[in-house]
Design an enzyme around this catalytic site. Structure first.
Site, PDB file in Angstrom:
ATOM      1  N   CYS A 188      19.267  -4.722 -20.976  1.00  0.00           N
ATOM      2  CA  CYS A 188      18.739  -5.614 -22.016  1.00  0.00           C
ATOM      3  C   CYS A 188      18.899  -7.084 -21.628  1.00  0.00           C
ATOM      4  O   CYS A 188      18.096  -7.915 -22.021  1.00  0.00           O
ATOM      5  CB  CYS A 188      19.368  -5.307 -23.364  1.00  0.00           C
ATOM      6  SG  CYS A 188      21.140  -5.168 -23.300  1.00  0.00           S
TER       7      CYS A 188
ATOM      8  N   GLU B 110      21.258  -4.398 -31.566  1.00  0.00           N
ATOM      9  CA  GLU B 110      21.345  -5.004 -30.232  1.00  0.00           C
ATOM     10  C   GLU B 110      20.017  -4.704 -29.557  1.00  0.00           C
ATOM     11  O   GLU B 110      19.734  -3.546 -29.240  1.00  0.00           O
ATOM     12  CB  GLU B 110      22.543  -4.405 -29.473  1.00  0.00           C
ATOM     13  CG  GLU B 110      23.053  -5.300 -28.360  1.00  0.00           C
ATOM     14  CD  GLU B 110      22.346  -5.054 -27.058  1.00  0.00           C
ATOM     15  OE1 GLU B 110      21.381  -5.803 -26.766  1.00  0.00           O
ATOM     16  OE2 GLU B 110      22.748  -4.135 -26.334  1.00  0.00           O
TER      17      GLU B 110
ATOM     18  N   LYS C 133      22.807   9.640 -32.433  1.00  0.00           N
ATOM     19  CA  LYS C 133      21.534  10.157 -31.926  1.00  0.00           C
ATOM     20  C   LYS C 133      21.227   9.513 -30.583  1.00  0.00           C
ATOM     21  O   LYS C 133      20.862   8.349 -30.505  1.00  0.00           O
ATOM     22  CB  LYS C 133      20.381   9.875 -32.901  1.00  0.00           C
ATOM     23  CG  LYS C 133      19.258  10.847 -32.658  1.00  0.00           C
ATOM     24  CD  LYS C 133      17.838  10.330 -32.612  1.00  0.00           C
ATOM     25  CE  LYS C 133      17.378   9.305 -31.681  1.00  0.00           C
ATOM     26  NZ  LYS C 133      16.916   9.791 -30.373  1.00  0.00           N
TER      27      LYS C 133
ATOM     28  N   GLU D  10       9.377  -8.250 -22.587  1.00  0.00           N
ATOM     29  CA  GLU D  10      10.421  -7.509 -21.872  1.00  0.00           C
ATOM     30  C   GLU D  10       9.781  -6.377 -21.072  1.00  0.00           C
ATOM     31  O   GLU D  10       9.058  -5.553 -21.629  1.00  0.00           O
ATOM     32  CB  GLU D  10      11.416  -6.928 -22.890  1.00  0.00           C
ATOM     33  CG  GLU D  10      12.550  -6.172 -22.240  1.00  0.00           C
ATOM     34  CD  GLU D  10      13.613  -5.717 -23.236  1.00  0.00           C
ATOM     35  OE1 GLU D  10      13.242  -5.143 -24.275  1.00  0.00           O
ATOM     36  OE2 GLU D  10      14.807  -5.955 -22.971  1.00  0.00           O
TER      37      GLU D  10
HETATM   38  P1  NAP Z   1      13.307   2.528 -28.311  1.00  0.00           P
HETATM   39  O1  NAP Z   1      12.075   3.229 -28.707  1.00  0.00           O
HETATM   40  O2  NAP Z   1      13.703   1.318 -29.048  1.00  0.00           O
HETATM   41  O3  NAP Z   1      14.493   3.626 -28.392  1.00  0.00           O
HETATM   42  C1  NAP Z   1      15.846   3.327 -28.668  1.00  0.00           C
HETATM   43  C2  NAP Z   1      16.410   4.422 -29.577  1.00  0.00           C
HETATM   44  O4  NAP Z   1      15.728   4.409 -30.825  1.00  0.00           O
HETATM   45  C3  NAP Z   1      16.215   5.823 -29.022  1.00  0.00           C
HETATM   46  O5  NAP Z   1      17.302   6.640 -29.399  1.00  0.00           O
HETATM   47  C4  NAP Z   1      14.967   6.268 -29.734  1.00  0.00           C
HETATM   48  O6  NAP Z   1      14.842   7.661 -29.812  1.00  0.00           O
HETATM   49  C5  NAP Z   1      15.191   5.679 -31.095  1.00  0.00           C
HETATM   50  N1  NAP Z   1      13.981   5.552 -31.895  1.00  0.00           N
HETATM   51  C6  NAP Z   1      12.685   5.482 -31.492  1.00  0.00           C
HETATM   52  N2  NAP Z   1      11.865   5.388 -32.556  1.00  0.00           N
HETATM   53  C7  NAP Z   1      12.642   5.383 -33.666  1.00  0.00           C
HETATM   54  C8  NAP Z   1      12.389   5.300 -35.056  1.00  0.00           C
HETATM   55  N3  NAP Z   1      11.150   5.192 -35.538  1.00  0.00           N
HETATM   56  N4  NAP Z   1      13.437   5.314 -35.913  1.00  0.00           N
HETATM   57  C9  NAP Z   1      14.702   5.415 -35.445  1.00  0.00           C
HETATM   58  N5  NAP Z   1      15.008   5.520 -34.137  1.00  0.00           N
HETATM   59  C10 NAP Z   1      13.989   5.496 -33.245  1.00  0.00           C
HETATM   60  O7  NAP Z   1      13.259   2.217 -26.805  1.00  0.00           O
HETATM   61  P2  NAP Z   1      12.585   3.115 -25.659  1.00  0.00           P
HETATM   62  O8  NAP Z   1      11.367   3.842 -26.044  1.00  0.00           O
HETATM   63  O9  NAP Z   1      13.667   3.935 -25.165  1.00  0.00           O
HETATM   64  O10 NAP Z   1      12.126   1.977 -24.661  1.00  0.00           O
HETATM   65  C11 NAP Z   1      11.024   1.124 -24.957  1.00  0.00           C
HETATM   66  C12 NAP Z   1      11.341  -0.301 -24.589  1.00  0.00           C
HETATM   67  O11 NAP Z   1      12.459  -0.739 -25.374  1.00  0.00           O
HETATM   68  C13 NAP Z   1      11.814  -0.511 -23.174  1.00  0.00           C
HETATM   69  O12 NAP Z   1      10.796  -0.643 -22.277  1.00  0.00           O
HETATM   70  C14 NAP Z   1      12.618  -1.762 -23.310  1.00  0.00           C
HETATM   71  O13 NAP Z   1      11.798  -2.873 -23.276  1.00  0.00           O
HETATM   72  C15 NAP Z   1      13.232  -1.653 -24.660  1.00  0.00           C
HETATM   73  N6  NAP Z   1      14.636  -1.195 -24.612  1.00  0.00           N
HETATM   74  C16 NAP Z   1      15.611  -2.115 -24.798  1.00  0.00           C
HETATM   75  C17 NAP Z   1      16.926  -1.707 -24.746  1.00  0.00           C
HETATM   76  C18 NAP Z   1      18.045  -2.672 -24.931  1.00  0.00           C
HETATM   77  O14 NAP Z   1      19.176  -2.346 -24.621  1.00  0.00           O
HETATM   78  N7  NAP Z   1      17.798  -3.833 -25.443  1.00  0.00           N
HETATM   79  C19 NAP Z   1      17.261  -0.400 -24.484  1.00  0.00           C
HETATM   80  C20 NAP Z   1      16.223   0.534 -24.312  1.00  0.00           C
HETATM   81  C21 NAP Z   1      14.916   0.109 -24.379  1.00  0.00           C
HETATM   82  P3  NAP Z   1      13.987   8.499 -28.708  1.00  0.00           P
HETATM   83  O15 NAP Z   1      14.230   7.873 -27.409  1.00  0.00           O
HETATM   84  O16 NAP Z   1      14.608   9.841 -28.837  1.00  0.00           O
HETATM   85  O17 NAP Z   1      12.558   8.476 -29.135  1.00  0.00           O
END
Ligand code: NAP
Ligand code: MG
Length: 506
Positions: A311, A277, A202, A408
């Site tokens: 990250c 991760e 996904k 972050e």
């Molecule tokens: P996120 O919400 O953690 O999204 C990561 C993945 O999880 C996406 O595929 C997302 O889908 C999915 N997801 C979201 N809600 C979920 C749920 N309830 N159950 C299962 N999967 C779910 O991250 P983001 O919204 O993209 O970004 C928010 C913050 O996360 C960023 O500002 C950053 O601080 C952090 N982040 C960290 C990393 C890392 O590599 N450590 C990467 C990305 C973001 P959808 O996107 O389709 O909703």
């Protein structure tokens, strides 16, 4: 003029197949079919450089996840399990070759969808994916258990013969973020397939395009249908359904710590395996003897790389008080000189963030930091014109307890603070719920190793930052995650160990 958004026509020519891909009606990838979502709903795909919709994909929900998980299960129990390790290896090499052959198309799609520089898409998303897959292909034929020397006595003169077998964990649910869309997909699919698992992937709702193209290339490579399935959709709908699905044996998640915790709880409630991760707030520690020539590299590679949407981003700089003024002057000068523009313009150095939501989130952090008393030496504003740009931002005068030092940000924003001595900086560097990475900048080998030993982080770089390699384990201490990706360690995420004990007659 610096920091003005470049408005001229992008200098690279888009391939006709990129245009055609954007215009296509995209279904999910389930088995060898391309079904629409059960609900028929679709989601718009945006170009972050212009803020306009450029494509549409299916918005999958729990029903679609269910069909995909069944396809993955029947592939696991069918054709996939009958392949030899060397046949799996050959298929992974074929996939790597196809990614390489279609590299420019994938790179352009990635840049249009994520916003990142075309150089990064070519070198890291595509080039890195190819290298990573070839490394993982090698593991397919090198998985082995061990023979064990038991001390337990068998009755009479009988003996026990014991050994371990490594078996694929089963059907893997892979949930990935938007910051390295193709790279993250390959980080999951590569080891999963090398170990004999099947996958339901996904991608993030923001960046589904290269995952869909990758799913097609898997089929073209001859990987049996159902081994790699792609369900596009949102996290709360498709992601949550995947994490909770009883047919999933293991969840591999990369993303925020908050969502990672939810995904881990869903997995553990039915004892599915999971690896996480997650986020970080990684310190870069600059000792007084650091090579001053490296300050620019540190900021470019450690902070502004991928617009800080990394990250392991070095979002906290601790520079020794004796060099602090020089360090911040160098970084502020560099940050102000970076050319901002579309990732399709090869001369641009700072590209848009992935979404309007991320742009607002990042600017919100900056605004609150300024209200809390921090001072901006560069940036601290959106870029001009359309698109989700944020100017590279250096903040100083921040206290250790401020949000900007603790949370972050995931954008081109760094906070720099002076430190007194080793004890002071190590205590402050480790004073975080995260523990993904850190870097130490010094010419003295004793200082470097003393700091490395005391830092609580999954990766510590010396005189560099953000360097990853397929062979080097990557993952977090503390709330930055569970498990390691890359290297031999990642195989543990996708294998079960079976102990076999045979009673031999006397
Ligand atoms: P996120 O919400 O953690 O999204 C990561 C993945 O999880 C996406 O595929 C997302 O889908 C999915 N997801 C979201 N809600 C979920 C749920 N309830 N159950 C299962 N999967 C779910 O991250 P983001 O919204 O993209 O970004 C928010 C913050 O996360 C960023 O500002 C950053 O601080 C952090 N982040 C960290 C990393 C890392 O590599 N450590 C990467 C990305 C973001 P959808 O996107 O389709 O909703
Ligand atoms: Mg999202």
């Amino acid at each position: 003029m610096t920091q003005e958004r470049r408005t001229e026509t992008p200098a690279i020519r888009l391939l006709p197949e990129v245009d055609a891909f954007l215009k296509r009606k995209h279904g999910l990838i389930v088995g060898d079919g391309r079904p629409s979502a059960a609900s028929s709903a679709t989601m718009a795909v945006m170009d972050p450089a212009t803020g306009t919709a450029v494509s549409n994909v299916a918005a999958g929900t729990a029903d679609d996840v269910d069909v995909a998980v069944r396809a993955a299960r029947s592939a696991l129990e069918g054709p996939w399990s009958s392949l030899t390790p060397s046949e799996r290896q050959r298929l992974l090499h074929r996939l790597a070759d196809l990614i390489e052959r279609n590299g420019e198309e994938l790179a352009q799609l990635e840049t249009i969808n994520n916003g990142k520089s075309i150089h990064m898409s070519r070198a890291l998303e595509v080039g890195g994916a190819v290298e990573f897959l070839r490394y993982m292909a090698g593991w397919a034929t090198r998985l082995e258990g061990s023979t064990l020397n038991l001390s337990t006595r068998a009755p009479g003169a009988a003996r026990y013969h014991a050994y371990t077998v490594r078996e694929p964990v089963g059907v893997v649910g892979a949930i990935i973020p938007w910051n390295f869309p193709l790279g993250m997909a390959i980080w999951k699919i590569g080891p999963a397939l090398a170990c004999g698992c099947t996958v339901v992937l996904k991608p993030a709702d923001e960046t589904p395009l290269t995952a869909l193209r990758l799913g097609e290339l898997c089929l073209e490579a001859g990987i049996p249908p159902g081994v790699v399935n792609v369900v596009t959709g949102t996290g709360p709908e498709a992601g949550a359904a995947l994490a909770a699905h009883p047919g999933i044996d293991k969840i591999a998640f990369t993303g925020s710590t908050e969502v990672g915790k939810r995904v881990g709880l869903a997995a553990v409630s039915r004892m599915a395996r999971f690896s996480l991760e997650l986020g970080g707030k990684s310190p870069m520690i600059m000792f007084p003897d650091m090579d001053s020539e490296l300050t620019g590299l540190a900021a470019n590679l450690g902070v502004f790389f991928n617009q800080g949407q990394v990250c392991a981003c070095g979002s906290r700089i601790y520079a020794h008080a004796s060099i602090f003024d020089r360090v911040v002057a160098d970084i502020a000068g560099m940050a102000r000189s970076l050319k901002m523009g579309s990732g399709l313009d090869p001369d641009s150095q700072i590209n848009p963030l992935v979404s309007a939501k991320q742009q607002n989130r990042v600017l919100g952090f900056v605004e609150r930091a300024l209200e809390d008393g921090a001072e901006a030496l560069s940036g601290a504003a959106a870029g001009d014109g359309p698109g989700y740009f944020v100017k590279p931002t250096l903040l100083v005068n921040a206290g250790d307890t401020m949000e900007i030092v603790r949370e972050e940000v995931f954008g081109p924003v760094v906070v720099a603070m002076p430190f007194k001595d080793m004890d002071d900086v190590i205590a402050r560097a480790n004073d975080t719920r995260y523990g993904l990475a850190a870097s130490v900048w010094t010419r003295d080998i004793a200082t470097a190793h003393a700091a490395v030993a005391r830092l609580k982080a999954g990766t510590v770089w010396v005189n560099t930052h953000n360097v990853l390699d397929a062979s080097m384990p990557f993952g977090g201490f503390k709330e930055s995650g569970i498990g390691r990706e890359h290297g031999a360690e990642v195989l543990n995420n996708y294998l079960e160990t079976k102990s076999v004990c045979v009673a031999l007659p006397a």
